[in-house]
Write a protein that holds these residues in place. Structure first.
Motif, PDB file in Angstrom:
ATOM      1  N   SER A  29       0.831  -1.194   0.000  1.00  0.00           N
ATOM      2  CA  SER A  29       0.000   0.000   0.000  1.00  0.00           C
ATOM      3  C   SER A  29       0.867   1.245   0.000  1.00  0.00           C
ATOM      4  O   SER A  29       1.909   1.289   0.659  1.00  0.00           O
ATOM      5  N   ASP A  30       0.426   2.271  -0.738  1.00  0.00           N
ATOM      6  CA  ASP A  30       1.175   3.530  -0.787  1.00  0.00           C
ATOM      7  C   ASP A  30       1.312   4.157   0.591  1.00  0.00           C
ATOM      8  O   ASP A  30       2.341   4.773   0.896  1.00  0.00           O
ATOM      9  N   THR A  31       0.287   4.041   1.399  1.00  0.00           N
ATOM     10  CA  THR A  31       0.272   4.720   2.689  1.00  0.00           C
ATOM     11  C   THR A  31       1.004   3.959   3.789  1.00  0.00           C
ATOM     12  O   THR A  31       1.386   4.555   4.793  1.00  0.00           O
ATOM     13  N   SER A  32       1.197   2.665   3.607  1.00  0.00           N
ATOM     14  CA  SER A  32       1.788   1.860   4.683  1.00  0.00           C
ATOM     15  C   SER A  32       3.222   1.440   4.429  1.00  0.00           C
ATOM     16  O   SER A  32       3.895   0.978   5.351  1.00  0.00           O
TER      17      SER A  32
END
Length: 311
Positions: free
Chosen positions: A165-168
């Protein structure tokens, strides 16, 4: 008759100093030569290459500041992705790593059962090659069959896409960086063991508790070590390469495209050595600036015994 051939004492001292200097330079020559060849030489060559267009085919072509202009004007979009990802990683991982390793050092400095075993256990990840550790963590964090998501499933917690994931992805790399704080922890531990015990005894006599000891004794007496580890932490974090290279290859969607990984890709995959050299020199300036800022405020933040702050 007076013997005029006797050597003047001052002349003898000067001759001895010249002899000491000659032998000093002679013994230091291998180190100085190695520093010149392997540090200053490549640094100067990289700086010069940043003003050229070079792809290992033919001779470098001088293009002036074009490489730097391309980096700053967004014509190299991956550069901006790398800068943002790197700043995010550095500004979070370094303070978090310093705090984590300092707390662990305080715990391992206390009188607990099996203290020697736990000291070795927390230092063990430093001995493991970083590439091997990255592969192990990559397996552990697999969304479908990784042990981390398996344990979360036992606790009825939904599976998490750690590296997908981009955010994680950056927070996951930051968590992984805590695995590598063994060296920092050992340096903190050595510093804590040098704090005089009578200072803690004085706090106890005045009715202080553990919090007072930590705030008034441990932190001030460890400030120089905190400063040292912070400087080293920033330098190392800006140069992070193995983790994104092995675990994410800069993905997903370039979210973990750290700056040194960008340099590697630009230079050795896309053979744009001019652009890579320009970015490398900018990275050198950023690290130099961060180090200078830290040293600028060190007198106000670091306690040195026998020296007043601000001097």
């Amino acid at each position: 008759m007076v013997n005029n051939t006797a050597m003047d004492p001052a002349q003898g001292i000067r001759k001895r100093k010249r002899t000491e200097l000659k032998y000093g330079v002679l013994f230091a020559a291998p180190v100085l030569l190695g520093y010149l060849v392997f540090v200053l030489g490549p640094l100067a060559f990289t700086f010069a290459l940043g003003f050229t267009e070079y792809s290992m085919v033919g001779s470098p072509k001088f293009v002036g500041f074009d490489n730097f202009v391309r980096l700053f004007t967004g014509k190299e979009p991956l550069f901006y992705d790398a800068v943002i990802s790197t700043l995010y990683y550095v500004l979070v991982s370094v303070p978090l790593g310093i705090a984590f390793s300092f707390v662990m050092a305080m715990l391992l400095n206390s009188k607990i059962k099996g203290r020697a075993f736990f000291r070795g256990l927390f230092y063990l990840p430093v001995i493991i090659p970083l590439a091997a550790s990255s592969v192990i963590w990559l397996w552990m964090l697999q969304p479908d069959f990784g042990i981390v998501n398996y344990l979360l499933g036992l606790l009825h917690i939904p599976k998490y896409t750690w590296l997908s994931s981009d955010t994680s992805v950056i927070p996951t790399l930051i968590i992984f960086s805590l695995w590598l704080t063994g060296n920092t922890m050992v340096i903190f531990l050595a510093g804590l063991q040098n704090i005089p015990a009578h200072l803690y005894e004085a706090i106890e006599v005045d009715g202080g508790n553990a919090l007072h000891k930590a705030w008034y004794i441990t932190l001030p007496m460890s400030s120089s070590i905190i400063f040292f580890n912070t400087v080293i932490g920033f330098v190392n974090a800006f140069q992070t390469f193995v983790q994104p290279s092995v675990m994410t290859q800069g993905g997903p969607n370039n979210a973990s495209y750290l700056i040194v990984y960008y340099l590697f890709k630009e230079g050795f995959q896309f053979t744009k050595f001019g652009t890579a050299s320009a970015a490398a020199f900018l990275l050198f300036l950023v690290i130099l600036l961060c180090t200078a800022v830290l040293f600028k405020f060190s007198n106000d933040l670091v306690y040195y015994e026998g020296k007043e702050r601000g001097r």
